[in-house]
Write an enzyme that holds these catalytic residues in place. Structure first.
Site, PDB file in Angstrom:
ATOM      1  N   LYS A  98       0.857  -1.178   0.000  1.00  0.00           N
ATOM      2  CA  LYS A  98       0.000   0.000   0.000  1.00  0.00           C
ATOM      3  C   LYS A  98       0.895   1.230   0.000  1.00  0.00           C
ATOM      4  O   LYS A  98       1.749   1.386   0.875  1.00  0.00           O
ATOM      5  CB  LYS A  98      -0.898   0.014   1.246  1.00  0.00           C
ATOM      6  CG  LYS A  98      -1.700   1.300   1.420  1.00  0.00           C
ATOM      7  CD  LYS A  98      -2.462   1.297   2.733  1.00  0.00           C
ATOM      8  CE  LYS A  98      -3.160   2.629   2.984  1.00  0.00           C
ATOM      9  NZ  LYS A  98      -3.862   2.663   4.288  1.00  0.00           N
TER      10      LYS A  98
ATOM     11  N   LEU B  83      -8.979  -1.709  19.928  1.00  0.00           N
ATOM     12  CA  LEU B  83     -10.370  -1.275  20.002  1.00  0.00           C
ATOM     13  C   LEU B  83     -10.866  -1.158  21.434  1.00  0.00           C
ATOM     14  O   LEU B  83     -11.812  -0.411  21.702  1.00  0.00           O
ATOM     15  CB  LEU B  83     -11.267  -2.246  19.225  1.00  0.00           C
ATOM     16  CG  LEU B  83     -10.994  -2.362  17.723  1.00  0.00           C
ATOM     17  CD1 LEU B  83     -11.934  -3.385  17.094  1.00  0.00           C
ATOM     18  CD2 LEU B  83     -11.123  -1.019  17.025  1.00  0.00           C
TER      19      LEU B  83
END
Length: 530
Positions: free
Chosen positions: A81, A343
């Site tokens: 990426k 998270l």
């Protein structure tokens, strides 16, 4: 002195195993200090296999834990990426087509003796109509040609282009679990059902269904959105970000490649929609896609319609998985002897791939701030909490900027995003300043930032933000030198695109080389004994 001897990571997945690997590697780098790292994960809770995007910091993290890059590519179904390609964020699609801009990972070019190019781009010295990212960096040209950021001969985590990765999250967790155990992490398969507190309000032990009680000096909560320890047992509150970031749902679809040799985009596609945006990333054998949206502005049924329309016939008969999240973070992610990572500590929507980068930061801060004396835990927690909260607030500003400077007014979602009441004061102040001067490194506190000035510049000017430098034109007398530099960048970019390999070809070659080395290692003992 009560020495810290054991850390228990509760929860596996990417957050748990990346943290465990980092702590095991850094805390046991010498004989002077030895800390046992254990990880307990439920055998009945599997990791989500969605496609994940990362930030370039992941390369330093994987190098730090000693994971071979080729092993990573094979095990995690990884690809490269080199940035994010934004579609229709400035204005909706029309008969004239789609608006595009690119956020590359390379910094703007500034060779020794050459001027900083941004002011001269603003003053019109670049080729007419050329986007900022294309004018100041060769990376946009590289990705448009479908090229990888490195060559086969480049070493582990090295290459001429800055880069990160896409990968399958479940596969990545498996690679990390294997690597972590080689680093000495003790893996425990058990389901945590209850947490018992001590007299001071810290965690005394966690009780599991299969193994009974487990105890440690420090507990790392990687239980995901549940925040079972930090939010459940220790009641550390979550600060909601829903007043600023509206997206709180996603619907994900995994799309198999049409052919084995289908090109793989070397970037994330982020396509704006009526009530959010769609991510589209290429893995080795499939695409990971998902529509991130606001439940205040649409519903799950309409969201699924939108992503299926985006995918077209490729989405027929494919399962769509719906995900809920509440954007926010815990101002106190470290409370007493428990620290939340991933998270469990907070979630910002996936735009710009902050999730795993925040896991990396959490693991880094724990390992380098961790006191040898358990009595210093409170002081360490205070510093950790300050640094993590500051990082979240700066990320919040950066993500919100993508939305609040749009020209879109085609739906209530976009209209609400430009409402000044939804824009943090810190961001409003910055944008006001940048109307008359471009972002400068002095606007940022390096140790607290995830996104450096270049990223802000790429997004600002990709979104057609207007900075009026005309009254200051006389302060920039190197216009001719800047024009030469703009031309040079385009020439070098053309050569680089020819020198770098095709993205899929390099990924497949890296995987093949790793497999060949594995066969050689297996065969070597037989030859030696013959």
């Amino acid at each position: 002195m009560p020495r810290l001897q054991k850390i228990l990571v509760v929860g596996g997945g990417t957050a748990g195993w990346l943290t465990a690997c980092y702590l095991a590697k850094t805390l046991n780098a010498s004989d002077a200090r030895s800390v046992q790292v254990e990880l307990v994960e439920s055998p009945s809770i599997g990791a989500l296999g969605v496609g994940e995007g990362t930030f370039p910091s992941i390369r330093g993290t994987l190098a730090a834990i000693g994971l071979d890059e080729r092993r990573f590519f094979v095990g995690a179904a990884a690809t490269f990426k080199q940035g994010v390609h934004f579609v229709d964020w400035v204005r909706p699609a029309s008969e004239a087509g789609h608006h595009h801009y690119f956020h590359p990972f390379n910094h703007p070019s500034q060779r020794a003796g050459s001027p900083e190019l941004l002011p001269y781009w603003l003053l019109g010295a670049a080729p007419a109509g050329m986007p900022f990212a294309q004018a100041v960096s060769m990376q946009q040209r590289i990705v448009e040609a479908g090229r990888a950021p490195k060559r086969m001969a480049d070493g582990n985590y090295l290459g001429p282009m800055n880069y990160a990765y896409h990968f399958d999250a479940a596969c990545f967790a498996s690679v990390l679990a294997e690597h972590g155990q080689s680093l000495g992490v003790k893996r425990l398969l058990a389901t945590v059902e209850h947490t018992e507190l001590d007299e001071q309000g810290g965690i005394a032990r966690v009780l599991t269904r299969e193994l009974g009680a487990l105890s440690a000096d420090l507990y790392v909560d990687c239980t995901g959105l549940r925040g079972a320890l930090i939010g459940g047992a220790l009641q550390s509150p979550l600060r909601s970000l829903r007043d600023v970031l509206f997206c709180d749902r996603a619907v994900a679809v995994q799309v198999p490649d049409a052919t084995p040799d289908a090109p793989i985009r070397p970037y994330t596609m982020a396509s704006a929609q009526e009530s959010g945006w769609i991510w589209d990333i290429g893995l080795q054998r499939r695409r990971g896609t998902g529509y991130v949206y606001s439940s205040q502005h649409t519903d799950a049924g309409r969201a699924e319609e939108v992503i299926r329309a985006y995918l077209g016939p490729a989405a027929e008969k494919l399962e769509a998985r719906h995900i809920k999240f509440d954007p926010g973070y815990r101002p106190e992610p470290w409370r007493r002897n428990c620290v939340a990572v991933g998270l469990a500590g907070g979630v910002v929507e996936p735009l710009e791939s902050t999730g795993i980068a925040l896991v990396e930061l959490g693991a880094y801060l724990i390992s380098h701030l961790l006191p040898g004396d358990r009595n210093d835990m409170a002081r360490t927690a205070k510093l950790y909490n300050q640094m993590m909260s500051a990082r979240y607030e700066r990320i919040l500003d950066f993500i919100k900027m993508h939305y609040c400077i749009t020209q879109r007014r085609d739906s209530k979602f976009w209209i609400d995003n430009v409402d000044p009441a939804s824009i943090p004061n810190t961001l409003r102040d910055r944008l006001a300043l940048w109307r008359h001067r471009p972002p400068h490194r002095l606007d940022f506190v390096t140790d607290l930032e995830m996104f450096m000035p270049a990223s802000w510049q790429y997004v600002l000017y990709g979104m057609e933000f207007k900075t009026d430098l005309e009254p200051m034109r006389s302060a920039y007398p190197q216009g001719e030198a800047a024009r030469r530099e703009f031309a040079t960048i385009q020439q070098v970019a053309g050569r680089a695109a020819g020198d770098l390999p095709d993205h899929r070809a390099l990924v497949e070659q890296l995987c093949l080389e790793h497999a060949q080395e594995g066969r050689m290692e297996v065969a070597a003992p037989a030859r030696m004994g013959g």
